[in-house]
Write an enzyme that holds these catalytic residues in place. Structure first.
Site, PDB file in Angstrom:
ATOM      1  N   GLU A  63       0.838  -1.217   0.000  1.00 32.52           N
ATOM      2  CA  GLU A  63       0.000   0.000   0.000  1.00 32.52           C
ATOM      3  C   GLU A  63       0.865   1.255   0.000  1.00 32.52           C
ATOM      4  OE1 GLU A  63      -2.728  -0.841  -0.903  1.00 32.52           O
ATOM      5  OE2 GLU A  63      -2.754  -2.905  -0.151  1.00 32.52           O
ATOM      6  N   TYR A  76      -1.385  -8.200 -10.983  1.00 36.86           N
ATOM      7  CA  TYR A  76      -0.407  -8.137  -9.886  1.00 36.86           C
ATOM      8  C   TYR A  76       0.854  -8.938 -10.225  1.00 36.86           C
ATOM      9  CZ  TYR A  76      -4.091  -6.428  -6.747  1.00 36.86           C
ATOM     10  OH  TYR A  76      -5.063  -5.688  -6.152  1.00 36.86           O
TER      11      TYR A  76
HETATM   12  N1  BES Z   1      -5.709  -1.267  -4.694  1.00 40.81           N
HETATM   13  C1  BES Z   1      -5.725  -2.601  -4.237  1.00 40.81           C
HETATM   14  C2  BES Z   1      -7.080  -3.103  -3.867  1.00 40.81           C
HETATM   15  C3  BES Z   1      -8.084  -3.079  -4.980  1.00 40.81           C
HETATM   16  C4  BES Z   1      -7.693  -3.300  -6.288  1.00 40.81           C
HETATM   17  C5  BES Z   1      -9.401  -2.856  -4.687  1.00 40.81           C
HETATM   18  C6  BES Z   1      -8.639  -3.233  -7.277  1.00 40.81           C
HETATM   19  C7  BES Z   1     -10.339  -2.811  -5.671  1.00 40.81           C
HETATM   20  C8  BES Z   1      -9.953  -3.000  -6.984  1.00 40.81           C
HETATM   21  C9  BES Z   1      -4.775  -2.809  -3.074  1.00 40.81           C
HETATM   22  O1  BES Z   1      -3.617  -2.050  -3.169  1.00 40.81           O
HETATM   23  C10 BES Z   1      -4.325  -4.240  -3.117  1.00 40.81           C
HETATM   24  O2  BES Z   1      -3.776  -4.605  -4.096  1.00 40.81           O
HETATM   25  N2  BES Z   1      -4.562  -4.982  -2.071  1.00 40.81           N
HETATM   26  C11 BES Z   1      -4.104  -6.343  -1.982  1.00 40.81           C
HETATM   27  C12 BES Z   1      -2.786  -6.347  -1.272  1.00 40.81           C
HETATM   28  C13 BES Z   1      -1.836  -7.389  -1.680  1.00 40.81           C
HETATM   29  C14 BES Z   1      -1.654  -7.596  -3.139  1.00 40.81           C
HETATM   30  C15 BES Z   1      -0.496  -7.144  -1.021  1.00 40.81           C
HETATM   31  C16 BES Z   1      -5.125  -7.130  -1.202  1.00 40.81           C
HETATM   32  O3  BES Z   1      -6.075  -6.522  -0.711  1.00 40.81           O
HETATM   33  O4  BES Z   1      -5.012  -8.323  -1.075  1.00 40.81           O
HETATM   34 ZN    ZN Z   2      -2.458  -2.769  -4.810  1.00 43.50          ZN
END
Ligand code: BES
Ligand code: ZN
Length: 648
Positions: A337, A422
């Site tokens: 984050e 990702y």
């Molecule tokens: N920005 C994302 C969460 C998100 C992405 C919400 C797309 C809605 C739509 C956040 O930064 C994220 O990627 N969270 C991951 C963290 C992990 C990859 C370390 C999660 O929530 O699992």
């Molecule tokens: Zn993210």
């Protein structure tokens, strides 16, 4: 279901859950066109907004006013189109030129304007169409009085806000509310141009009951008097999906000169301890990626129903309490984050097709931060686990959804997200790093963040910049055809540079020996870290006997694990082998935790067998009222697909 894109609606028989993945629309995708917003951004662009909102925790709604400042790009435009979903619009007015003349004391006159809401689209909501007289004026100020009307926690149509009763909080005596706007949820609590390609600064006055505190993705004053009126200012321009609000019985604890945690009282101490390394993470990030441009970095710990691991709301990341494992073993989510402060909040995706520019870059940056703060062994283990998750997901995904630049037309972007943007994104950047060398790649990255700072960009803009500043600078290393293959071809390219970890070798050896009966529990694993346990559990053969599971559990207490990730991996094994002694824990886990990444796979696995699906349906009926609307929408599609379609 009726699908509308840019106010063109097509009635079709296709249902979201059974639609062929992407590409139902065969016309070429238009780079930079946001298929998930109605806003006429070529004619008007919002630059600033001011919110004056009352948060009613008992009635579970928000009401008030938004003042929008817009740049008028087209003097002939006669309509301003904004995004809304489940909002009641009471009135729209336009700031008139000072009728008393320039010398008179400034006095704002608001002239009401005709408006209507278009027929709602189930995913995108309703376009709010405001009639405006054409003018050569280049700025417009609009005032909208409105209220949220989404029925609390109703999954039909989703929504950004979750309203929690006092009993769903840790303290159990005050209610709680929070927003999760990414990707297209901001329109469910603010009428605006809800597209990531428009950036606004904002100010807000939030009115709450006097015994709770409000925080936002803005300048927060930890010492703010609890009087039910909280003011915020976000002086840097951010996309709408980063506008965030939470209200609850929050305490603050400092962890450094520019870092701290907000959490309910019973959690704040443990949270401060768990996230004590945040300042070190910022310091290494600044060395690698350039200055941290957001002044403070605080962390808000939400109730366990929070649907994400974390959300990069600027100046105030929102995180799940399941990160608090007691041993900092899950803080890579904080690194992630925080990394978004560069990849995402500083330079972000212009459309949801370009999400990999946010998440792939951020996963790569996260690895770099983890390496610098905790060492390369920890970072490699996490990268290998990520790669394994990607491979498992690729095995099930439609090839058209295995690409970085994904076609999301006619689909709900929050339901399509996978580990592809990702993990494949991280692999792509690791590949570039390996090919060009770390020094050159680091210089490129810094230049990229500086060049596009506070801008929203497309995959094609990235490609152009990459071509000019890396590929052409050092010719003959990576071709633009290779770049396009990474972005648009399914699967993992054959020449990917995949992560490896020597720390997993002893784990593989122990697992093999244990499965062969040559090693007993407690004869291995005594010095393993969380990532090794995850690797141990995630790579078990599909079938284990009840006796094997009982022995493991007896030795390592998996059923009672306080580490939500280890528990998740254990429960996957429990479900795969119908290991009944852990089902009470499984039920409890599904009822308490709402983090999608942790519970969606468990429901999906349960639904594979008749007895599992009976269990899933029974537990879900009890758990659903406690989930965020987006989580409920996602789980509806798994547990109750037919009913989920009926709602639409
Ligand atoms: N920005 C994302 C969460 C998100 C992405 C919400 C797309 C809605 C739509 C956040 O930064 C994220 O990627 N969270 C991951 C963290 C992990 C990859 C370390 C999660 O929530 O699992
Ligand atoms: Zn993210």
């Amino acid at each position: 279901m009726t699908m509308c894109v840019r106010r063109v609606c097509l009635a079709g028989l296709a249902l979201a859950s059974v639609m062929p993945a992407a590409g139902a629309d065969l016309s070429p995708i238009q780079s930079g066109l946001d298929y998930h917003s109605f806003a006429n951004v070529d004619q008007f662009r919002a630059t600033h907004l001011e919110l004056d909102l009352r948060v009613d925790l008992d009635d579970k709604n928000i009401s008030g006013t938004v003042f929008l400042d817009l740049k008028r790009l087209d003097p002939r435009a006669t309509q301003l189109i904004l995004d809304t979903k489940n909002l009641m619009i009471y009135g729209v007015s336009q700031k008139a030129t000072d009728v008393l003349g320039a010398t008179a004391k400034s006095q704002t006159v608001w002239v009401s304007r005709p408006f209507h809401l278009d027929k709602p689209d189930p995913i995108l909501g309703s376009a709010l169409v405001i009639d405006l007289p054409p003018t050569r004026k280049t700025v417009e100020s609009i005032r909208i009085d409105y209220e949220t009307v989404a029925p609390a926690n109703d999954a039909a149509g989703g929504g950004a806000l979750q309203w929690l009763g006092a009993k769903q909080t840790a303290g159990r005596h005050r209610p709680f509310m929070y927003s999760q706007s990414e990707p297209i949820g901001a329109r469910t609590w603010i009428p605006l141009q809800d597209t990531p390609q428009v950036r606004v600064t904002y100010k807000a006055l939030i009115r709450t009951p006097s015994d709770v505190m409000a925080v936002m993705s803005a300048e927060n004053d930890p010492k703010a008097k609890r009087n039910g009126e909280y003011s915020f200012s976000m002086p840097q321009a951010i996309p709408s999906y980063l506008i965030a609000l939470a209200v609850g019985d929050l305490q603050f604890k400092e962890t450094g000169p520019r870092t701290g945690v907000y959490a309910e009282k019973s959690l704040v101490k443990a949270a401060a301890k768990e996230f004590a390394d945040t300042e070190s993470m910022i310091a290494v990030s600044e060395k690698l990626f350039g200055p941290y441009r957001w002044t403070r970095y605080d962390i808000l710990v939400l109730p366990p129903s929070f649907p994400e691991g974390g959300m990069e709301n600027p100046r105030l990341s929102f995180v799940t309490p399941t990160l608090i494992a007691g041993d900092k073993s899950l803080v890579s989510v904080i690194a992630h984050e925080l990394a978004h402060s560069w990849s995402g909040n500083l330079v972000n995706n212009a459309t949801w097709r370009d999400l990999w520019l946010n998440e792939g870059f951020t996963d790569y940056l996260e690895s770099r931060i983890m390496t610098a703060v905790y060492g390369s062994e920890r970072a490699s283990m996490e990268a290998v686990l990520g790669l394994q998750a990607l491979r498992a997901e690729l095995a099930k995904l439609d090839p058209r959804d295995q690409v970085l630049a994904i076609d999301l037309r006619d689909r709900d972007p929050s339901l399509v997200f996978s580990s592809v943007p990702y993990e494949k994104g991280r692999l792509f950047l690791s590949y570039l790093e390996a090919k060009f060398g770390r020094d050159r790649f680091d210089a490129f990255l810094r230049g990229y963040f500086d060049h596009f700072a506070f801008q929203s960009i497309t995959t094609e803009q990235f490609n152009q910049y990459l071509g000019e500043h890396l590929l052409d600078q050092f010719p003959g290393i990576v071709s633009s055809a290779q770049v396009l293959a990474w972005e648009n071809a399914p699967g993992i390219p054959a020449d990917a540079v995949v992560p490896v970890s020597s720390a997993f070798q002893p784990v593989d050896d122990a697992r093999t020996a244990w499965l062969a009966g040559k090693l007993q529990p407690k004869q291995f694993g005594l010095d393993w870290v969380t990532q090794q346990w995850l690797y141990f559990l995630n790579n078990m053969p599909t079938t284990l006997s009840a006796e094997q599971l009982a022995r493991l559990d007896q030795a390592y207490d998996f059923t009672k694990s306080q580490n939500a990730e280890i528990e998740h991996s254990w429960l996957k094994l429990v479900i795969a082998n119908n290991y009944q002694p852990s089902y009470a824990r499984l039920e409890e886990y599904l009822k308490i935790i709402g983090r999608r990444k942790l519970i969606t796979p468990l429901y999906a696995d349960l639904m594979k067998t008749p007895s599992g699906s009976v269990f899933a349906k029974r537990v879900y009926a009890k758990a659903r009222p406690g989930y965020h609307p987006e989580t409920a929408t996602a789980i509806d599609a798994i547990v109750n697909p037919v009913a989920a379609e009926d709602i639409e």
